[in-house]
Every structure is written in structure tokens, then in C-alpha cells.
Design an enzyme around this catalytic site. Structure first.
Site, PDB file in Angstrom:
ATOM      1  N   ARG A  60       0.268  15.541  13.989  1.00 52.89           N
ATOM      2  CA  ARG A  60       1.141  14.901  12.978  1.00 52.89           C
ATOM      3  C   ARG A  60       1.330  15.743  11.717  1.00 52.89           C
ATOM      4  NH1 ARG A  60      -3.289  11.484  13.651  1.00 52.89           N
ATOM      5  NH2 ARG A  60      -4.892  11.615  12.050  1.00 52.89           N
ATOM      6  N   ASP A  61       2.119  15.189  10.815  1.00 51.60           N
ATOM      7  CA  ASP A  61       2.298  15.680   9.445  1.00 51.60           C
ATOM      8  C   ASP A  61       2.978  17.055   9.377  1.00 51.60           C
ATOM      9  OD1 ASP A  61       0.843  13.372   9.030  1.00 51.60           O
ATOM     10  OD2 ASP A  61      -1.039  14.401   8.616  1.00 51.60           O
TER      11      ASP A  61
ATOM     12  N   GLN B 214       4.444   7.321   1.952  1.00 48.20           N
ATOM     13  CA  GLN B 214       3.958   6.392   2.968  1.00 48.20           C
ATOM     14  C   GLN B 214       3.795   5.034   2.303  1.00 48.20           C
ATOM     15  OE1 GLN B 214       2.629   7.159   6.571  1.00 48.20           O
ATOM     16  NE2 GLN B 214       4.561   8.124   5.990  1.00 48.20           N
TER      17      GLN B 214
ATOM     18  N   ASN C 149       0.336   5.495   0.455  1.00 47.81           N
ATOM     19  CA  ASN C 149      -0.587   6.625   0.623  1.00 47.81           C
ATOM     20  C   ASN C 149       0.154   7.942   0.453  1.00 47.81           C
ATOM     21  OD1 ASN C 149      -0.089   5.356   3.398  1.00 47.81           O
ATOM     22  ND2 ASN C 149      -1.115   7.167   4.127  1.00 47.81           N
ATOM     23  N   ASP C 150       0.252   8.776   1.446  1.00 46.37           N
ATOM     24  CA  ASP C 150       0.676  10.165   1.212  1.00 46.37           C
ATOM     25  C   ASP C 150       2.050  10.320   0.564  1.00 46.37           C
ATOM     26  OD1 ASP C 150      -1.402  10.159   3.009  1.00 46.37           O
ATOM     27  OD2 ASP C 150      -0.330  11.190   4.604  1.00 46.37           O
TER      28      ASP C 150
ATOM     29  N   LEU D  58       0.828  -1.217   0.000  1.00 50.07           N
ATOM     30  CA  LEU D  58       0.000   0.000   0.000  1.00 50.07           C
ATOM     31  C   LEU D  58       0.853   1.254   0.000  1.00 50.07           C
ATOM     32  CD1 LEU D  58      -3.075   0.930   2.063  1.00 50.07           C
ATOM     33  CD2 LEU D  58      -0.971   2.170   2.563  1.00 50.07           C
TER      34      LEU D  58
HETATM   35  C1  FRU Z   1      -3.115  10.937   5.765  1.00 53.46           C
HETATM   36  C2  FRU Z   1      -2.482  10.253   6.970  1.00 53.46           C
HETATM   37  C3  FRU Z   1      -1.592  11.189   7.752  1.00 53.46           C
HETATM   38  C4  FRU Z   1      -0.643  10.243   8.414  1.00 53.46           C
HETATM   39  C5  FRU Z   1      -0.451   9.190   7.365  1.00 53.46           C
HETATM   40  C6  FRU Z   1      -0.258   7.807   7.886  1.00 53.46           C
HETATM   41  O1  FRU Z   1      -3.478  10.047   4.780  1.00 53.46           O
HETATM   42  O2  FRU Z   1      -3.468   9.688   7.792  1.00 53.46           O
HETATM   43  O3  FRU Z   1      -2.270  12.041   8.629  1.00 53.46           O
HETATM   44  O4  FRU Z   1       0.559  10.874   8.765  1.00 53.46           O
HETATM   45  O5  FRU Z   1      -1.598   9.225   6.553  1.00 53.46           O
HETATM   46  O6  FRU Z   1       0.013   6.925   6.844  1.00 53.46           O
END
Ligand code: FRU
Length: 469
Positions: A159-160, A57, A40-41, A38
Site C-alpha cells: 500500500r501507500d 484519511q 489519520n494520514d 477520525l
Molecule cells: C498508516 C496507514 C497506511 C494506510 C492507512 C489506512 O497510518 O495504516 O498504511 O494506507 O493508514 O488508513
């Protein structure tokens, strides 16, 4: 898990999973996607030392949102990307439940990552640390540990971090949730990336003239473009309206001006970044020649993601194409970067009634259309765009219930630029005034058929493959 055990498991997962993912007819031909597992970000997007770096991610061990590492790609031209060593793995106490999203900066010539160490406890609670890592001479990253704990007055949902340089300081926007469970964006300042001062809240639900706008604002990003200071964020829990905010979680922008000292951010209303089915957690960076680029995750968390058919092939999700942002009258525009034109093969044309146009191979396609509307674009009977005088409507069947579901863009579309890959369609409206990004899972080879009596002009190109090496 010890890092050597984790690395061995990741290596096995890649060896076993990659042939299956890359031979899937839905695996992208020119977008970035995980070689297994998977994605993601996008994280840590930066132009550093002559190259673009894009981290992401990544769960290599399966298609669930677990075990998040930072994968790493590098490119000289934003077209040809190469795999780099995994940058971060969750192998310390302070990041043991995942190396979550963050950004990258050039700290005196050292590529430096600022990311969230996520820690989940057995009772379901969590805490989070904002952490640093620096690139070493071998191309890997050495963790320097946490530099920010959960600030007083906020839950463990912090976060982030997105960090940038302004005048003589580093600044960070950080997503947080207050004790009333409202989404917040904090502004922090530092001289050395290690010691940070929390300057306070600059935006959030029921702040700055906004109404109730969600319980968590993930992945904030802030930058100056033209005369405006933009804040991009992903507010979770925004109430769906009839034709807006229809995805499980939203991604939106605010435009205004930031007083770094107070701090105070004067801004207008929330605007959806993208009106399609899949778009989330974008990140921007500045190029050497001053362009503001953006990459987004062409996915949305929590909705129907796990019903996507690629899960059976051991992979899920892809990035959007790289886009260039511009600001016109305080509004944010997005267009595909001109670099992508190098993927175009022979140019083809059509002028006439929509319904008389030949079917077009949509497998890897760029299509520029001009029309007054009243046209339907049918992508392999799987995704249907209805272009009306004052609205675009995108239809797709739910992967769970099989019922048709819709997304809308309000306005008079006059020009569309559509970029297709094996399982994605990105529709840029009126030179970037709006975008609709969506995944779809057609039988291949996918055909695009046009319907309706309205006149249109089209230029189109089949796009060549561009695989990551
Ligand atoms: C957004 C998120 C972020 C987090 C990350 C974890 O998609 O939920 O807030 O840091 O993905 O994978």
C-alpha cells in the site's frame, strides 16, 4: 454500502458531529483536524494550479479506523484552508474496505490521485490494489480503477504509493511485506501512470546494512534534497530501545543515493523522524519555489489513541504544522514554514532565570528559547519537558495506566522553537535538528510554567486562530 447511502450517512455525521467537535476546548485553533470522526494520514499533498491540496484519511462515521475516505482541503497560502468535496469513498469492489493512503501528481494538467484500494476478506486475509482517480471539471474525482495488483512474492500488505517524476518517467515507492513477513519498499516505473513495471526492492528490514527493522514499512516517501536521496518510511515492529523507538510504531528516515536503473539505494542507518509521543505517516511535496514541505499525522496507530478524551466529543487526531525540510551534511532537518509567522500576535520578551519568568498562556503559543539547559517547562502539569545539558526528556502520563511515560532526544539543545495549540506541542530543537511532537489534553486555559535557576532568553507570541472554512 452504496455511495448515495454512504454520502447521506456522512452528511448526517458531519451535521451532528461538527458543533460538538468545534466547541471542544481541545479542538485545534490553527492545526488541521477532522470536523467529526477520525483523521489519520495526510495524502496527496501537492501544489497544483496555484493551490496547495492536502487530502487526508478520514472516517467521518466514527472514531474507529474504518470506512476510510479521502477528505480534501485546499489553500493558497498554507494558512487558510477550505473544505473541498470528499475526493474518494470506498464504493467499488476493489476499494471496498477503504480508500487507503496515496499521493497526487499533475498528469498533463489533470490532478491525479494514486491510492490503495484495500480489500479485507471474512477469513481475516486481505488484498490491495493501487488505483487511479482523476479530477473532473466539477472538482470531484472520477475513479479510473486499479493499475497494480499485489506483486508476486508479497502478502496482501502492499500500500501507500508515493509517485514522482524523474527525467522521462514516473516512479513510485510502494510499501510491501514479503512472504517472510519483512517490511519492504519497492520501486516501480511507468510512462503513463497506467502500466507499471516493478523494478525491485530498494530498502527494508535486513537489507542495505540494516538489522531487523520490522514487518511492514508503511507510507514510504522518497525525494532528493541537497546532495542526498532521502527515504522516509514508517517501519512497524522495530524493537524499542531504552530511549528510542518508544512509540507503538516508528517513523524514520534514511539518507543515501539512488541508482534508478539497478535499482539500488545505498543508505546509512535508520533515524527517528520525531522524538515525541505522536508522529506518523508524513508526506512531502515540492512547492513552486522549490521548497520541500512535510505534513505528518500527529497520532500513532495502535497505542493509546482510543483513550484520548476527544473521542467522547466525536473526533480524534490532528495534523502537525506544515514543515520545511532541509538537508545538512546528509541529515534531515525540519522547521515550521515561515508562513506560520503570520499567526503571531504581539511579540513579548523575557530574559533572566527560568524560575523568575511569568507563567505564559500556552493555549496558542509560539515560544523561542535560548539557554544552556537545566530548565523544566511544565505545560499545565500535563506535559513536562526537562531540558538537561545533553538530553531533552518529555514526560506525560499514560492515558490508560496513569503512570508517567517518557520520550527522549539525545544531544545538547541550545535553541528551542515551540509551537502550541489547544492540545498539541511541537518542539523544534536547534533550528530543526530534532523535533518532538505530542498531543496533550490540558484543562484550559493551559499555562506554561518555567522552573530552574538557569538563565534563558525568550521571545514569544500568542497565536491567532485560523479555522478551516
Ligand atoms: C498508516 C496507514 C497506511 C494506510 C492507512 C489506512 O497510518 O495504516 O498504511 O494506507 O493508514 O488508513
Amino acid at each position: 454500502m452504496a455511495s448515495s447511502t454512504r454520502l447521506a450517512a456522512i452528511l448526517q455525521a458531519v451535521m451532528q458531529g461538527m458543533p460538538k467537535a468545534l466547541s471542544d476546548s481541545h479542538y485545534p485553533g490553527w492545526h488541521l483536524a477532522p470536523v467529526t470522526g477520525l483523521l489519520n494520514d495526510p495524502n496527496g499533498f501537492i501544489h497544483f494550479d496555484g493551490h496547495y491540496h492536502l487530502f487526508y484519511q478520514w472516517n467521518a462515521l466514527g472514531c474507529a479506523h474504518q470506512h476510510k475516505c479521502w477528505g480534501h482541503w485546499r489553500s493558497a497560502d498554507l494558512l487558510h484552508w477550505t473544505h473541498q468535496p470528499i475526493a474518494l469513498m470506498p464504493d467499488e469492489e476493489y476499494d471496498r474496505s477503504g480508500c487507503y493512503s496515496g499521493s497526487a501528481v499533475d498528469d498533463n494538467g489533470r490532478l491525479t490521485l494514486i491510492y490503495t484500494g484495500n480489500v479485507k476478506f471474512e477469513d481475516g486475509s486481505r488484498t490491495a490494489w493501487q488505483c487511479l482517480a482523476q479530477q473532473n471539471n466539477a472538482g470531484g474525482f472520477d475513479k479510473l480503477g486499479p493499475v497494480i495488483a499485489v506483486p508476486e512474492g508479497y502478502t496482501g500488505h502492499v500500500r501507500d504509493p508515493k509517485v514522482w517524476r524523474h527525467e522521462d518517467h514516473w516512479y513510485m515507492v510502494l510499501a510491501a511485506q514479503n512472504m517472510q513477513l519483512q517490511g519492504r519498499v519497492l520501486l516501480l516505473r511507468s510512462d503513463n501512470l497506467r502500466e507499471w513495471q516493478n523494478l525491485g526492492e530498494i530498502a527494508g528490514s535486513e537489507l542495505g546494512g540494516l538489522g531487523a527493522a520490522g514487518y511492514m514499512w508503511e507510507c514510504p516517501d522518497m525525494f532528493t534534497l541537497g546532495d542526498s536521496m532521502y527515504l522516509i518510511c514508517c517501519p512497524q515492529g522495530v524493537a524499542p530501545e531504552e530511549k528510542r523507538y518508544l512509540n507503538s510504531h516508528a517513523c524514520a528516515w534514511l539518507s543515501g543515493s539512488l541508482d534508478y536503473q539497478q535499482p539500488a539505494y545505498q543508505h546509512g542507518p535508520l533515524n527517528e523522524m520525531d522524538a515525541g509521543f505522536e508522529f506518523y505517516a508524513p508526506q512531502t511535496t515540492l512547492t513552486a519555489d522549490g521548497r520541500r514541505l512535510l505534513v505528518g499525522w500527529m497520532g500513532t496507530p495502535d497505542g493509546e489513541e482510543m483513550a484520548q478524551p476527544t473521542v467522547a466529543q466525536g473526533w480524534i487526531h490532528q495534523m502537525t504544522c506544515v514543515r520545511e525540510l532541509s538537508s545538512r551534511n546528509g541529515r534531515l532537518f525540519q522547521q515550521p514554514i515561515p508562513e506560520l509567522q503570520a499567526l503571531r500576535q504581539k511579540e513579548q520578551h523575557y530574559q533572566g532565570r527560568a524560575e523568575d519568568a511569568p507563567p505564559i498562556g500556552a493555549q496558542r503559543l509560539e515560544l523561542e528559547l535560548e539557554s544552556q539547559g537545566d530548565i523544566e517547562l511544565n505545560f499545565a502539569d500535563t506535559l513536562i519537558l526537562t531540558w538537561q545539558q545533553n538530553e531533552l526528556r518529555l514526560a506525560r502520563r499514560s492515558l490508560v495506566t496513569g503512570k508517567w511515560t517518557y520520550r527522549y532526544w539525545a544531544g545538547a539543545a541550545r535553541r528551542l522553537n515551540i509551537l502550541c495549540d489547544h492540545s498539541s506541542v511541537e518542539i523544534f530543537i536547534n533550528d530543526g535538528e530534532g523535533v518532538m511532537s505530542s498531543r496533550y489534553f490540558p484543562d484550559q486555559p493551559a499555562l506554561l510554567t518555567l522552573r530552574g535557576r538557569a538563565e534563558l532568553q525568550a521571545r514569544y507570541w500568542s497565536l491567532r486562530r485560523c479555522m478551516v472554512e
